[in-house]
Design a protein around this motif. Structure first.
Motif, short mmCIF file in Angstrom:
data_model
loop_
_atom_site.label_atom_id
_atom_site.label_comp_id
_atom_site.label_asym_id
_atom_site.label_seq_id
_atom_site.Cartn_x
_atom_site.Cartn_y
_atom_site.Cartn_z
N MET A 1 -82.19 51.89 2.20
CA MET A 1 -81.77 50.51 2.55
C MET A 1 -81.30 50.11 1.10
O MET A 1 -81.80 50.17 0.12
N THR A 2 -80.05 49.58 1.10
CA THR A 2 -79.53 48.86 0.20
C THR A 2 -79.10 47.37 0.31
O THR A 2 -78.64 46.96 1.31
N GLU A 3 -79.40 46.69 -0.50
CA GLU A 3 -79.50 44.95 -0.53
C GLU A 3 -78.59 44.47 -1.60
O GLU A 3 -78.62 44.68 -2.77
N LEU A 4 -77.43 43.85 -0.99
CA LEU A 4 -76.75 43.15 -2.05
C LEU A 4 -77.09 41.59 -2.11
O LEU A 4 -77.03 40.97 -1.24
N VAL A 5 -77.63 41.43 -3.36
CA VAL A 5 -78.28 39.93 -3.39
C VAL A 5 -77.04 38.85 -3.75
O VAL A 5 -77.30 37.78 -3.07
N LYS A 17 -69.33 49.87 -5.15
CA LYS A 17 -69.19 50.23 -3.95
C LYS A 17 -69.60 51.73 -3.87
O LYS A 17 -70.29 52.20 -3.13
N ARG A 18 -68.94 52.49 -4.80
CA ARG A 18 -69.67 54.07 -4.93
C ARG A 18 -71.12 54.10 -5.33
O ARG A 18 -71.64 54.82 -4.63
N PHE A 19 -71.50 53.10 -6.08
CA PHE A 19 -73.10 53.20 -6.38
C PHE A 19 -73.80 52.89 -5.08
O PHE A 19 -74.93 53.64 -4.76
N LEU A 20 -73.47 51.75 -4.33
CA LEU A 20 -74.24 51.18 -3.10
C LEU A 20 -74.11 52.09 -2.17
O LEU A 20 -75.04 52.66 -1.46
N ALA A 21 -72.82 52.88 -1.92
CA ALA A 21 -72.85 54.05 -0.92
C ALA A 21 -73.67 55.14 -0.95
O ALA A 21 -74.42 55.90 -0.17
N ASP A 22 -73.64 55.61 -2.24
CA ASP A 22 -74.49 56.77 -2.81
C ASP A 22 -75.94 56.56 -2.62
O ASP A 22 -76.87 57.13 -1.88
N ARG A 26 -78.39 58.16 0.27
CA ARG A 26 -79.61 58.94 -0.18
C ARG A 26 -81.04 58.22 0.36
O ARG A 26 -82.02 58.41 0.12
N GLY A 27 -80.88 57.05 1.07
CA GLY A 27 -81.92 56.26 1.47
C GLY A 27 -82.73 55.54 0.57
O GLY A 27 -83.80 55.30 0.57
N ASP A 150 -89.58 55.80 -9.21
CA ASP A 150 -90.18 56.90 -8.60
C ASP A 150 -89.26 57.49 -7.38
O ASP A 150 -88.92 58.58 -7.28
N ALA A 151 -88.73 56.51 -6.74
CA ALA A 151 -87.93 56.66 -5.49
C ALA A 151 -86.57 57.17 -6.15
O ALA A 151 -85.91 58.02 -5.58
N LEU A 152 -86.18 56.46 -7.21
CA LEU A 152 -84.91 56.85 -7.79
C LEU A 152 -84.84 58.65 -8.38
O LEU A 152 -84.09 59.24 -7.80
N THR A 153 -86.05 58.81 -8.95
CA THR A 153 -85.90 60.23 -9.42
C THR A 153 -86.13 61.27 -8.34
O THR A 153 -85.55 62.22 -8.43
#
Length: 168
Positions: A1-5, A17-22, A26-27, A150-153
């Motif tokens: 889930m991605t959240e734009l604050v 936008k590429r960052f958020l889409a990727d 990846r969840g 940890d989720a990122l790696t």
């Protein structure tokens, strides 16, 4: 889930936008925040209300064969070239120029992140970033992303190892 604050603002935001889409693909949950420009790591940390070591730099590293990798390094540390070379199994690595890093990732310095890079280079993360929430580049100047390290790696399939040393 991605959240734009906050902030839809400035420019086209293609990198953001590429960052958020990727991240979404990846969840990976990220919190994107708009922030003022900073002239130093310490100033950026102050703006974000975190310690300099909680800002993780995504450094583009070039192999002598012309390929690249990402090194995720806490702001209060620097790459240990002997450690990274040994881990990668090469005798020469270098930091490319800003133009070369841009061509390799699609991101300008100060915005670089493995998420949404135009090429999916291998990721090496320093073990000191694990077990906490970190801030990193979000693909566009004026934005930072907060994410669980940890989720990122895990999402990046990063190799987590001791690849840094204290700043000197």
């Amino acid at each position: 889930m991605t959240e734009l604050v906050s902030g839809q603002g400035r420019g086209g935001g293609a990198g953001r936008k590429r960052f958020l889409a990727d991240a979404a693909a990846r969840g990976l949950a990220v919190e994107l925040v708009e922030r003022l420009a900073a002239s130093s790591l310490e100033e950026a940390a102050g703006i974000l209300g975190i310690a300099p070591g909680d800002i993780v730099k995504s450094l583009v590293v070039k192999h002598k064969d012309g390929s690249f990798l990402f090194a995720l390094v806490p702001g209060d540390r620097q790459i240990s070239w002997p450690k990274l070379r040994q881990l990668v199994g090469v005798n020469k690595l270098s930091l490319p120029s800003a133009d070369v890093a841009l061509a390799a990732t699609g991101y300008e310095r100060g915005t670089i992140t493995p998420l949404g890079s135009i090429s999916p280079w291998p990721v090496y993360a320093d073990s000191t970033i694990t077990g906490r929430r970190i801030s990193m580049g979000a693909g566009e100047h004026g934005y930072s992303a907060f994410v669980d390290a940890d989720a990122l790696t895990a999402a990046l399939g990063a190799i987590v190892a001791d690849i840094t040393e204290p700043l000197q």
